[in-house]
Design a protein around this motif. Structure first.
Motif, PDB file in Angstrom:
ATOM      1  N   LYS A   1       0.838  -1.197   0.000  1.00 35.15           N
ATOM      2  CA  LYS A   1       0.000   0.000   0.000  1.00 35.15           C
ATOM      3  C   LYS A   1       0.875   1.249   0.000  1.00 35.15           C
ATOM      4  O   LYS A   1       1.850   1.326   0.745  1.00 35.15           O
ATOM      5  CB  LYS A   1      -0.899   0.004   1.250  1.00 35.15           C
ATOM      6  CG  LYS A   1      -1.849   1.184   1.353  1.00 35.15           C
ATOM      7  CD  LYS A   1      -2.994   1.080   0.370  1.00 35.15           C
ATOM      8  CE  LYS A   1      -3.983   2.228   0.533  1.00 35.15           C
ATOM      9  NZ  LYS A   1      -5.011   2.225  -0.514  1.00 35.15           N
ATOM     10  N   GLN A   2       0.495   2.187  -0.858  1.00 27.90           N
ATOM     11  CA  GLN A   2       1.240   3.437  -0.965  1.00 27.90           C
ATOM     12  C   GLN A   2       0.256   4.599  -0.856  1.00 27.90           C
ATOM     13  O   GLN A   2      -0.835   4.561  -1.420  1.00 27.90           O
ATOM     14  CB  GLN A   2       1.946   3.475  -2.327  1.00 27.90           C
ATOM     15  CG  GLN A   2       3.005   4.543  -2.427  1.00 27.90           C
ATOM     16  CD  GLN A   2       3.924   4.313  -3.634  1.00 27.90           C
ATOM     17  OE1 GLN A   2       4.072   3.180  -4.085  1.00 27.90           O
ATOM     18  NE2 GLN A   2       4.512   5.368  -4.147  1.00 27.90           N
ATOM     19  N   ASN A   3       0.618   5.626  -0.075  1.00 25.50           N
ATOM     20  CA  ASN A   3      -0.181   6.860   0.007  1.00 25.50           C
ATOM     21  C   ASN A   3       0.637   7.974  -0.609  1.00 25.50           C
ATOM     22  O   ASN A   3       1.617   8.422  -0.016  1.00 25.50           O
ATOM     23  CB  ASN A   3      -0.499   7.215   1.465  1.00 25.50           C
ATOM     24  CG  ASN A   3      -1.798   6.609   1.935  1.00 25.50           C
ATOM     25  OD1 ASN A   3      -2.510   5.991   1.145  1.00 25.50           O
ATOM     26  ND2 ASN A   3      -2.110   6.755   3.210  1.00 25.50           N
ATOM     27  N   GLY A   4       0.264   8.416  -1.809  1.00 19.81           N
ATOM     28  CA  GLY A   4       1.083   9.411  -2.506  1.00 19.81           C
ATOM     29  C   GLY A   4       2.465   8.834  -2.752  1.00 19.81           C
ATOM     30  O   GLY A   4       2.606   7.746  -3.307  1.00 19.81           O
ATOM     31  N   HIS A   5       3.502   9.540  -2.244  1.00 13.38           N
ATOM     32  CA  HIS A   5       4.877   9.048  -2.429  1.00 13.38           C
ATOM     33  C   HIS A   5       5.310   8.152  -1.273  1.00 13.38           C
ATOM     34  O   HIS A   5       6.374   7.545  -1.313  1.00 13.38           O
ATOM     35  CB  HIS A   5       5.861  10.226  -2.538  1.00 13.38           C
ATOM     36  CG  HIS A   5       5.649  11.058  -3.769  1.00 13.38           C
ATOM     37  ND1 HIS A   5       5.756  10.541  -5.040  1.00 13.38           N
ATOM     38  CD2 HIS A   5       5.298  12.359  -3.920  1.00 13.38           C
ATOM     39  CE1 HIS A   5       5.496  11.484  -5.919  1.00 13.38           C
ATOM     40  NE2 HIS A   5       5.209  12.606  -5.271  1.00 13.38           N
ATOM     41  N   GLN A   6       4.476   8.080  -0.239  1.00 12.35           N
ATOM     42  CA  GLN A   6       4.875   7.315   0.946  1.00 12.35           C
ATOM     43  C   GLN A   6       4.459   5.846   0.831  1.00 12.35           C
ATOM     44  O   GLN A   6       3.278   5.537   0.669  1.00 12.35           O
ATOM     45  CB  GLN A   6       4.239   7.939   2.194  1.00 12.35           C
ATOM     46  CG  GLN A   6       4.790   7.314   3.472  1.00 12.35           C
ATOM     47  CD  GLN A   6       4.023   7.764   4.713  1.00 12.35           C
ATOM     48  OE1 GLN A   6       2.984   8.410   4.619  1.00 12.35           O
ATOM     49  NE2 GLN A   6       4.542   7.406   5.875  1.00 12.35           N
TER      50      GLN A   6
END
Length: 546
Positions: free
Chosen positions: A9-14
Motif C-alpha cells: 500500500k502506498q499513500n502518494g509518495h509514501q
C-alpha cells in the motif's frame, strides 16, 4: 477470522506496506504498534473495507461482522446519546425515536383529531420494538454509557450538545453495544477518565471476538492484549505476549541484529584489507580473486533501524519555601452544586500529589484554584514564598499563535536561548529537522501538547500543576516525560488517567469522593494496595460501584 496476505500500500509518495502479512483468530486480542505515520489507521481502514490494498489480499471470514471505532466520529445531533448508541445495532433506534414522537403526540391537544391513528401506529411500533428486544437493548445501551461515565441526564440529552470527547464515547459505546465478531479500536483510551478506562478494560477482557487495537496507554494495553503486531519499515512483525514483553523482545532482537551487523562489518573490513594489500601481487592473484567473489555473494546484514528517543534533562529549578500551596476552609460550588465545603489541604515542597476522583468530583477545579484561574467562594488558597508555578491545562493549547512556526513559538518564549538549544529542546519533544517549521495551526492535539510542555519545562518552575498532561501524547513522548519528571526536583500537583504515569510519579494521593476528601501518605501504588481499588467509586476488580 481476519487475514492480510502480502499487502502492499502506498499513500502518494509514501510507501506504507510492502508484502506485509498478519492474521487474527477468534478470541485473540492484538495490539497494533508503530511510529506515527507508519500506517496503523490505513491498516484498520483496509480491514474495515474502507480502503483497498494496492496489492495482496484482505480476507474476512464470510458472515463476520466488524465494528470499527476511529477518532473521526462524524456528525451526531438531533437524537439522544442512548438513541445514537442504539443506532449502531440497526432499526431498533428508529423505532425508539418514533415511539418517543408518538408518545409526545398523544399528549398534544392539537393532534386530538388524529388520536385513533396515533394510538394504532403506536401499537404497531411498540409491538415491533418488543419483537426486536428493544427494551433490553435500551437498558444495555444505558449500561454501556454508564460504564463510560455518562449520567442519566447526559444519556438523554441531544448528542449534538456534547463536547468532542463525549461524542467519542458515544461512538465507542455504539461499537461495544454491537458486540461484533471483530472489533477494530483506534485509540479507544483517548478522552476517557480513569473510571471509564478501568470499566472498558473489564469489558474488553470479557469480549470473546477478535480484537485489534491501538492505544498510547501502556497499562491498558498490557492488561488486555496477548499478541502485538508491529508495523516496521513496511512490514508486519508479530510478537506473542503483552506490550512489556514485546518491548523486551524487540530490544533483544535489536541487540542481536546490531551484534550480527558489527561481526559482519569486522569480517568484511578484514577481507577488504587482505584484498587491498595483495591485489598487486601475482602470487596471491587466485586468493584475491576468490575473496572478491566471496564478498560479492555475502548477503549484507542491515543494522537495526534505531527509534529516535531523545531524553530531556531538567535544569534545576530555584528552591521554593516549604509550604507551596495552602487551602484553608475552602468552599466552592457552581450554581446549586457544591464541589468543596470547608476543604483544608496543604502541599509541601517536593511532594507529588496526584488527585483522584470520579467525573465532576472537582479535580480540575482544585487545580484551577491553585493556578488562580478560579477563586474560592469562601476561604483562601495561598501560594507560598518563592513559588514559581507552571500550569498545564487542556486550554493551554488554544493559547498558541497559529501563525507562528514551532521554532518561532519557542524562540518567542526564550529569545536568549540560542538556536542550537531550542532545536535540541524541540527534538526532545518529538520535533526533529524540518518539523520545527510547521505553523502551529496545522499541529495535531498531541503536537500542540508537546509544544506547550516543552515551553513550560525548558526554564522549569519549581511547582508543576498538570491537568491530564498525557492526553494526546504517544507512548514514546510519555516515556520521555515520565523519565524527565522522575528527576524533577520541585513539587507537583497533577490529574492523570494514565496509571503508569500515576504510579511512576506520585508520592501522595488526594482522593475526592462523595464521602469527602481523603489524603494518603503514599503514592498511587500504595493507594491501590491499601484500598484494593484503582480509582474512587470502583470496587476491587474494576466493576462500577453503585
Amino acid at each position: 477470522m481476519i487475514r492480510l496476505d502480502n499487502i502492499s500500500k502506498q499513500n502518494g509518495h509514501q510507501v506504507l506496506f510492502i508484502d506485509a502479512s498478519m492474521g487474527i483468530q477468534k478470541g485473540e486480542k492484538v495490539g497494533l504498534v508503530g511510529p506515527n505515520g507508519a500506517g496503523k489507521t490505513t491498516l484498520f481502514r483496509m480491514i474495515a473495507g474502507q480502503e483497498a490494498p494496492d496489492d495482496g489480499l484482505v480476507t474476512i471470514d464470510p458472515g463476520m461482522t466488524i465494528g470499527y471505532f476511529s477518532q473521526d466520529v462524524g456528525e451526531m445531533s438531533g437524537q439522544s446519546a442512548v438513541a445514537a448508541v442504539m443506532d449502531g445495532v440497526g432499526p431498533v433506534s428508529a423505532l425508539a425515536t418514533e415511539m418517543a414522537q408518538l408518545e409526545a403526540a398523544m399528549v398534544d391537544p392539537d393532534q386530538a383529531d388524529a388520536m385513533d391513528e396515533i394510538i394504532e401506529r403506536y401499537g404497531e411500533v411498540q409491538s415491533r420494538f418488543e419483537e426486536l428486544d428493544g427494551y433490553a437493548l435500551d437498558a444495555r445501551a444505558r449500561e454501556v454509557l454508564a460504564g463510560l461515565s455518562f449520567s442519566q441526564e447526559r444519556m438523554d440529552a441531544d448528542v449534538g450538545l456534547l463536547s468532542g470527547g463525549w461524542k467519542m464515547r458515544v461512538a465507542l459505546a455504539r461499537i461495544l453495544l454491537m458486540r461484533p465478531d471483530g472489533m477494530l479500536l483506534d485509540e479507544p483510551s483517548n478522552h476517557l477518565d480513569l473510571e471509564s478506562l478501568i470499566w472498558l478494560e473489564s469489558f474488553l477482557k470479557d469480549y470473546d471476538g477478535a480484537l485489534l487495537m491501538t492505544s498510547h496507554d501502556r497499562e491498558f494495553m498490557n492488561r488486555i492484549i496477548g499478541k502485538v503486531v508491529e508495523i516496521d519499515g513496511g512490514t508486519l512483525i508479530t510478537y506473542s505476549g503483552d506490550y512489556d514483553f514485546y518491548e523486551k523482545q524487540r530490544a533483544l532482537g535489536e541487540a542481536q541484529r546490531q551484534a550480527q551487523y558489527e561481526r559482519q562489518q569486522a569480517m568484511l573490513a578484514k577481507e577488504v584489507k587482505f584484498i587491498e594489500r595483495f591485489k598487486a601481487r601475482a602470487s596471491h592473484a587466485a586468493q584475491v580473486q576468490s575473496r572478491v567473489k566471496k564478498l560479492d555473494k555475502i548477503e549484507r546484514v542491515e543494522p537495526p533501524r534505531r527509534r529516535q528517543a531523545v531524553q530531556f534533562e531538567f535544569r534545576s529549578p530555584p528552591r521554593s519555601g516549604e509550604d507551596v500551596a495552602t487551602f484553608k476552609d475552602v468552599h466552592k460550588g457552581y450554581g446549586s452544586r457544591s464541589i468543596y465545603a470547608g476543604l483544608d489541604f496543604r502541599v509541601r515542597r517536593k511532594e507529588r500529589w496526584c488527585v483522584l476522583g470520579a467525573n465532576g468530583a472537582g479535580k480540575s477545579t482544585l487545580l484551577k484554584l491553585v493556578a488562580g484561574s478560579e477563586t474560592p467562594d469562601q476561604g483562601s488558597v495561598t501560594i507560598g514564598s518563592a513559588v514559581r508555578m507552571g500550569y498545564f491545562a487542556q486550554h493551554s493549547m488554544d493559547l498558541l499563535d497559529g501563525d507562528e512556526t514551532i521554532f518561532e513559538s519557542l524562540d518567542g518564549s526564550f529569545p536568549q536561548a540560542g538556536q542550537g538549544a531550542l532545536r535540541t529542546l524541540a527534538g526532545c519533544f518529538g520535533f526533529s529537522g524540518d518539523d520545527v517549521e510547521k505553523p502551529c495551526r496545522v499541529l495535531s492535539g498531541g503536537e500542540k501538547a508537546r509544544l506547550v510542555m516543552a515551553k513550560m519545562l525548558f526554564d522549569p518552575p519549581n511547582f508543576l500543576v498538570l491537568d491530564e498532561p498525557t492526553n494526546h501524547l504517544d507512548m514514546a513522548t510519555k516515556e520521555m516525560l515520565v523519565a524527565a519528571l522522575a528527576d524533577f526536583e520541585g513539587t507537583m500537583l497533577f490529574v492523570s488517567h494514565d496509571r503508569h504515569f500515576l504510579a511512576a510519579l506520585s508520592n501522595r494521593v488526594l482522593e475526592l469522593t462523595a464521602d469527602g476528601v481523603h489524603q494518603f501518605g503514599g503514592g498511587y501504588t500504595e493507594y491501590v494496595e491499601s484500598t484494593g481499588q484503582e480509582a474512587p467509586g470502583l470496587h476491587p476488580g474494576g466493576a462500577v460501584g453503585g
